[in-house]
Every structure is written in structure tokens, then in C-alpha cells.
Scaffold this active site. Structure first.
Site, PDB file in Angstrom:
ATOM      1  CB  CYS A  78      -1.022   0.111   1.627  1.00 27.71           C
ATOM      2  SG  CYS A  78      -2.324  -1.454   1.277  1.00 27.71           S
ATOM      3  CG  HIS A 132      -0.349   3.134   4.336  1.00 26.26           C
ATOM      4  ND1 HIS A 132      -0.197   2.914   5.304  1.00 26.26           N
ATOM      5  CD2 HIS A 132      -1.254   1.918   4.659  1.00 26.26           C
ATOM      6  CE1 HIS A 132       0.014   1.886   5.945  1.00 26.26           C
ATOM      7  NE2 HIS A 132      -0.332   0.917   6.020  1.00 26.26           N
TER       8      HIS A 132
END
Length: 540
Positions: A78, A132
């Protein structure tokens, strides 16, 4: 007659002039942008050819958009891949290779897509997971948004269910053992493992949840409704907007309302046909599914052979997880439908740039792998769908990358493209699906050697980086010790190499990098990789 002609000519002249004045007064408008990020979504969608999944809303979007069939992420995890898509630059530029580095600490000159669009007259707003959380200030990067980032409140969830435990679970038994105190204690106990995303940290609940409840009992359902209200509010302004909506499903745990589980039969779930490591493949290419092993119900189904990076999940658990992934995809798809319906009700569906992307792929048992974190096809190939006003729908098989999204949105919106981006606009591919795109795409993934092996090989650093070059037919991956593409290539730093032929071996069963029948092809791909490294050395 002359007088009549003069009168008619005068009226015509005044009509043309008045309309010209009106046209001059009318402001030039830029298209609105809906930017949909989906966590851990692989190309498991109807519009990508999957006949089992139920994804009617994304398929509806695809019918008015360009589907990029061979799109690849920059790093299959991510933090790095989201930093790349949001800046249009590769991980070696963002310096984000893990889940713990803050992107503005690593690169103070970072320019994000929404941050740039603010300078071009856009109002930018967001909700859900776009960056993220550990890669962005406050989890959201405040300078990217001209309106404070939207966050849900407890009152946004149905009163009879309340907030999900750990942001995920609604089953009462699970909530009872997932209290904030217990979660905090587990995190404290395992904080020394936080930097290694392969290690299980034992802070999760079960890997799946199936309960009969409404969509907005979970976070994605709440976020879809809040995003709907925000889009309606933004549409009342004269300024164009960039609305980013991040959905967390189908990320683990696979939780979704029961009605989405009921769309599928457990016995129909497709088990990966090849669950071995590739012949001649280096062990460094694999992992032991540490992310999945975070979940408390996994150990009883795993065999975990001590001599290899294997997990050996029992078939019954494999089917449950795959069922859960499909259900979570359909749940997320329904939330996308809310956004599309909102635009349609406003009369702007066909006049909005809509971008939907999954941040990377996901292994569902192939190579005995569960989650992402590799350079293989199932982890690096990710969905990308872009609708541009006035551009007819289609599908392209040209190679594309997530670094291309930033310049593409600028191009479609009619704003200048910033310099120093690593990507190129995909608008030409959207206008002509047969246009030839890139020769290859590049992904990468870091690993660490065990200390004993590092010492044995004479390395002074345990850090490894695998760079993977994907062409139409092949994938060539080279594992380098203590190296990034900002350095000059040095043969002595090469640890291992891989090559797969997707025409003859779509499941990556055999690493043919040293096969004599592939000598010239392997050498050619290595030359391309070295040339890529050379092209990156001076980029900032």
C-alpha cells in the site's frame, strides 16, 4: 430592396456580435474528477473477463471508460504504490519502500496530484484510504486537500451496531475480544516487528466475517454515503472539484454483509491450480504470508513447513478466504454504484473524469502465497479504469503503470502536466485503443537477507531490492544487494535473477533465466533493465 438587405445584414451582425460577447463572458469550465481508490483489488472484475464475480457497478463504469487490461503497480504494497500514484513518481524517487516512512520526511519536495490541482483552480476533497496512513502527515497529507479531510463519526453508523471493533468487526463475540485496550497491548508487545511487513503481529481478529446487516454498518458503506453528500455539496460550486474516495475492501479481513456472501457458493470458489514455488526460482522471490497469519483463525489451518517459505493452507480455508474476497469485492462494488448514481442524478455522470484503481494485485493461493508483497503477476497487475468526457469506451492491452495516472488526469482536465513526473499521459491510448504504448513496465519489491546468509556472501548490508521488468511476453526480475536505481549498476551486487515466459508458462511454473533456449532473450531483457537503471540515475 437595398434597405431590406441592409436591415437584415445589421440584424445578423448584431446577433453574431452579441453571441460572441456572451461566449466571451461564459467562464471556461474544467471537468470534475472522481478518483476512486480500492485497497487490494486485483483485476477480478467482470470487465476484466471474470465470469464468476458480481461487479455490476464497476462493469457499468467500464462501459463508459477505457479499461487498461495490462496495468502494473510500482510496488505491491500500500504505502509505496499509493505514494507513486499520487506523485507520478517511482518508489526510488519518493523513497517510500515500506509501511513506516513518511513521504514528506523522505522527500520534502513531494508534489501530489490533488495538491497540484489546487493550483489549477480545483477544490480537492477526500475520504477513506487514499494515502497509506503511515506514509502521510496525519494519515491524509493535509496540504493535498483544500477542504479538511472527511472522517466518519460514531453517529454515522447504525445505532444498533455502533462502531466496528478495530475498524473492522461487528460480530458481538469478536467485538468482545477486540477491545481497544487489548489491541493496544498487542501492538506494544509487537512494536519491534512493526518495520517488517512479513511478520505476523497478532493484533487482528478472524480473517472473515459474514453477518446479516446493512452496508453502512461497515466503514466503506459509511464512507460511500458521506462521499455522496460531499459530491452533491461540491457540485453547487462554480469551481471544479477533485473528489477522492478510498474503499478498504477487499483488503483483509474479508468482512461484508451476508447478502454479498450469498451471491456465491463456497463450492464454486476457484482454487489456484499451481500452488508450488517455481522450478529454479530463488527463495527470495517468496514470502510466508505474514499479513494473513496476523489473523487469529489462520494458524489452525496452516502447516508452515520449517524448511521453506510455505504456508500450506487447508483447502477448506482456501475456499473460505476466496469466498470472502469475492464477497468483499461485490460489497465494495455496491458502494461504487452509490457514487455513480449520485453523479447521474446530478446530470454530470458523462461529463466527469472518473478514475478507479486498485493499488496492487493479491495472491489467492497461487505459488502458495496469500496477499501481495511480490514481483509476480498476481501481485503487480492491478486494475485501472478511466472515463474521460467525450472519449468513447474501450479496452487497451498496451502496458501501463500507475505513475501514468497523474499526467493522464492533467491531460484530460486540460491543465499543464508538471515536469519531472515518471509517467506519461494515457490519453492517446484512450483516444485510440490500438495505439502502442510502453515497451515495458517496472515494479519492485524489497527483501532482507538473514544475517548468516549476508555474512556468507560477503555482503555488508542485508537489504535487497528486486526490480521486475514486464514486457508483452516476459517478466525479467533481478535481485540486487544494497542497491536502488539512483546508483550505477554493478554486477557484483546481483544476487539472483528470474525470467518467465507468459505465452508458454502463464502460471510462472519455471524460471527460465538460465535456460539455454532463452539465452539471447534473457540477455536482451537484462540490457533493458540496466538501461532503465541508467535512465533513473539523475532523476530527482
Amino acid at each position: 430592396m437595398k434597405n431590406q438587405y441592409f436591415k437584415f445584414a445589421t440584424i445578423l451582425f448584431l446577433f453574431v456580435v452579441s453571441n460572441a460577447v456572451i461566449a466571451q463572458k461564459k467562464p471556461t469550465s474544467k471537468p470534475n474528477i472522481l478518483f476512486i481508490a480500492v485497497d487490494d483489488l486485483k483485476p477480478l472484475l467482470g470487465c476484466y473477463g471474470n465470469t464468476l464475480v458480481k461487479s455490476p457497478n464497476i462493469d457499468r463504469l467500464a462501459k463508459m471508460a477505457t479499461v487498461f487490461d495490462r496495468n502494473y503497480c510500482q510496488q505491491a504494497i500500500c504505502g509505496p504504490t499509493r505514494a507513486s500514484i499520487m506523485t507520478g513518481t517511482r518508489p526510488d524517487v519518493t523513497k517510500i519502500w515500506n509501511l513506516t516512512t513518511q513521504m514528506r520526511d523522505a522527500n520534502p519536495n513531494t508534489l501530489t496530484l490533488p495538491q497540484y490541482l489546487i493550483t489549477q483552480g480545483y477544490t480537492t476533497s477526500g475520504i477513506g484510504k487514499i494515502y497509506h496512513p503511515s506514509s502521510a502527515i496525519g494519515g491524509v497529507d493535509p496540504v493535498s486537500w483544500s477542504i479538511p479531510y472527511l472522517k466518519s463519526k460514531e453517529s454515522d453508523f447504525p445505532a444498533e451496531f455502533g462502531l466496528p471493533a478495530n475498524g473492522q468487526y461487528q460480530l458481538p463475540e469478536t467485538k468482545a475480544r477486540m477491545t481497544p485496550d487489548i489491541i493496544a497491548e498487542r501492538k506494544q508487545q509487537n512494536k519491534d516487528l512493526a518495520a517488517n511487513d512479513e511478520n505476523p503481529k497478532s493484533i487482528k481478529g478472524p480473517s472473515t466475517e459474514c453477518i446479516d446487516l446493512p452496508d453502512n454498518a461497515y466503514q466503506d458503506g459509511v464512507n460511500a454515503l458521506l462521499a455522496k453528500d460531499q459530491i452533491i455539496a461540491l457540485s453547487k460550486s462554480d469551481k471544479p472539484f477533485f473528489m477522492a474516495v478510498g474503499f478498504s475492501k477487499p483488503h483483509l479481513p474479508f468482512v461484508a454483509p451476508k447478502k454479498y456472501w450469498d451471491l456465491y457458493k463456497r463450492e464454486d470458489m476457484p482454487i489456484a491450480p499451481f500452488q508450488e514455488h517455481s522450478k529454479n526460482g530463488p527463495l527470495i522471490a517468496y514470502h510466508q504470508s505474514g499479513e494473513l497469519r496476523n489473523y487469529i483463525d489462520i494458524p489452525e489451518f496452516a502447516t508452515l513447513p520449517a524448511d521453506s517459505l510455505r504456508i500450506g493452507l487447508k483447502i477448506e480455508k482456501q475456499r473460505e478466504l476466496i469466498h470472502g474476497y469475492y464477497a468483499a469485492v461485490s460489497y465494495m462494488d455496491a458502494q461504487v454504484g452509490i457514487l455513480l448514481n449520485t453523479l447521474e442524478s446530478l446530470g454530470t455522470l458523462d461529463n466527469t473524469i472518473i478514475v478507479l484503481w486498485g493499488d496492487h494485485g493479491w495472491h489467492l493461493g497461487d505459488h502458495d502465497l496469500w496477499h501481495k508483497h511480490t514481483n509476480f503477476e498476481e501481485a503487480t497487475r492491478a486494475p485501472l479504469i478511466i472515463a474521460g468526457p467525450g472519449i468513447k469506451a474501450g479496452k487497451t492491452s498496451s502496458l501501463t503503470e500507475f505513475v501514468d495516472v497523474f499526467p493522464t488526469i492533467c491531460d484530460l482536465a486540460g491543465v499543464s502536466i508538471p515536469k519531472n513526473l515518471d509517467g506519461k499521459s494515457l490519453k492517446p491510448l484512450m483516444l485510440n485503443n490500438k495505439t502502442k504504448g510502453k515497451e515495458y513496465s517496472i515494479s519492485q519489491y524489497p527483501r532482507k537477507l538473514k544475517k548468516a546468509e549476508m555474512t556468507k556472501l560477503g555482503y555488508t548490508d542485508a537489504k535487497m531490492m528486486g526490480y521486475s521488468l514486464r514486457t508483452d511476453q516476459y517478466r525479467y526480475t533481478i535481485w540486487m544487494n544494497n542497491f536502488t536505481s539512483k546508483q550505477a549498476f554493478n554486477e557484483s551486487q546481483v544476487y539472483a535473477s528470474e525470467m518467465y515466459d507468459y505465452v508458454k508458462d502463464p502460471l510462472e511454473k519455471v524460471n527460465v533465466v538460465n535456460d539455454k533456449n532463452y539465452t539471447s532473450i534473457s540477455a536482451g531483457l537484462k540490457s533493458k533493465m540496466i538501461a532503465f537503471f541508467k535512465s533513473q540515475e539523475t532523476k530527482q
